[in-house]
Design an enzyme around this catalytic site. Sequence first.
Site, PDB file in Angstrom:
ATOM      1  CG  ASP A 192      -1.960   1.017   1.270  1.00 12.59           C
ATOM      2  OD1 ASP A 192      -2.752   1.035   0.320  1.00 12.59           O
ATOM      3  OD2 ASP A 192      -2.020   1.807   2.233  1.00 12.59           O
ATOM      4  CD  GLU A 243      15.889 -14.523   4.826  1.00 14.02           C
ATOM      5  OE1 GLU A 243      15.134 -15.087   5.653  1.00 14.02           O
ATOM      6  OE2 GLU A 243      16.490 -13.456   5.068  1.00 14.02           O
TER       7      GLU A 243
END
Length: 526
Positions: A192, A243
């Site tokens: 956002d 990751e």
Amino acid sequence: MTWWRDAAIYQVYLRSFADGNGDGVGDIAGLESRLGYLRDLGVDALWINPWYASPMADGGYDVADYRAVDPSFGTLGEAERLIAAAHRHGLRVIVDLVPNHTSDQHPWFQEALRAGRGSPARERFHFRDGTNNWQSRFGGPAWSQVDDGQWYLHLFDSSQPDLNWDHPDVRAEFESILRFWLDRGVDGFRIDVAARLVKQVGLPDKRGLFEGVPTFEDADDEPDKDRPEVHGIYRDWRRVLGEYGPDRVFVGEIWVRDPERFAKYLRPDELHTAFNFAFLKCAWDAGALRAVIDRTLATHATVGAPATWVLSNHDVTRHVTRYGRKDSAFMKREHGVPADLALGVRRARAAALLSMALPGGVYVYQGDELGLPEVFDLPDELREDPVFRRTGGLDLGRDGCRVPLPWDGEEPPFAFGTGGSWLPQPPEWRELTAARQLGDPDSVLSLYRLALRVRRDEAALGDGGMRWLDAGPGVLAFERDPGFACVVNLTDEDIAVPEGEPLVASAPLAGGRLPADAAVWLRTAS
Ligand code: NOJ
């Protein structure tokens, strides 16, 4: 190839999608009950608007706890089950991350209020002894005063204090929030207000000021927008996402005009994709659309990112209504401007085929697939969007594109749930329910289902290149390998269609000719 380079992503505005517990507000149980509909629609992923604990002062973009689900939507356990159930339906899940501001009910802000001026707790926000000239994007001043006389910055509603992204706590907290949801199996995040997190040091006055009703984009080089330091945040986040493997994705909400500045967010070590608001805002005009498409593809090519094609979302006037207007470009919500909805639907059908045929990913905002128009005649007392209040009603706000979906039956709430709907649906939506449209091969829903299936399974559209065909003024025509063409007629008359086998058409071809405001997909070679 990674899925997000060409995905069809469906935006679920949860409060208005489907209500599972009969309280008139959409929720996770309702969404779960409709996953089969979304799988059969043929989309690849869902982007779910914020479902976190929130006072709902801005429809959930005012988050009080980023690790909890709001009780009106369900529980954290339900969210986890929803993610797993969506995956079983072959649907990925993108959640909404709101890093620019919290709710004023967030424990950090409450602590800041208690701790008082000069306290470390206040440093996580932008507290000052005076204000500058910034205006809230929802109208009115961007500063509110607390009891001890200090002011805090809020680019949106006064209940949404802006976080201070120079503060290490803020950075650490959001990396932890990313991991929290990644550990629960989400496939990505919609970010956002992604261009506004970092503010210019000293918060200097702005030169350009809007008054009354804010437009969607201010200049790019304002002190609260597109600061170079914001890119460091996304590089850090990309490392966190990395990751978890190559299949998790960021999509940025970036209202930045300049293509080069926009592309910087999509460098290989930052965000993967961003909404294409230039396409959303563009008028129904062949020249203007062609220019936007060319610019989009050229810009994204510089950083190797896939384009996205977006027609509507929960913040803008629905495109059926926009395209039915004389001036169909979108700058702000022009309520009361007359619209020819039959024309709007024809163009929206054609625009759907255009957006799905272009290289990259495509977004479908809930209700686009039903051809829903904007609703204007909502009672003022039911309007919830703070924009309505903060502009003194000058801008009716965004409730009109957030009216709950009509699923089935002859009367409101059209099987949205068993307990009414938080905003009233127009009775004439009985013609637009999903159930009715499923039984009609010519409906907007049938067109979306066919086109999404052909896009994915037959024509293998999505990522890749395209070449314009010379089809004369007012016509957008392009081909893609292998053996595919899309023709969109934006003139006032029907046109000859190039040779090929029609795969999908937004309106019936008469004598092999494509009517005005219609589009067709063709198989041009085997
Ligand atoms: C953009 C969101 O899409 C909108 O709905 C929200 O009000 C603002 N950001 C503030 O969070």
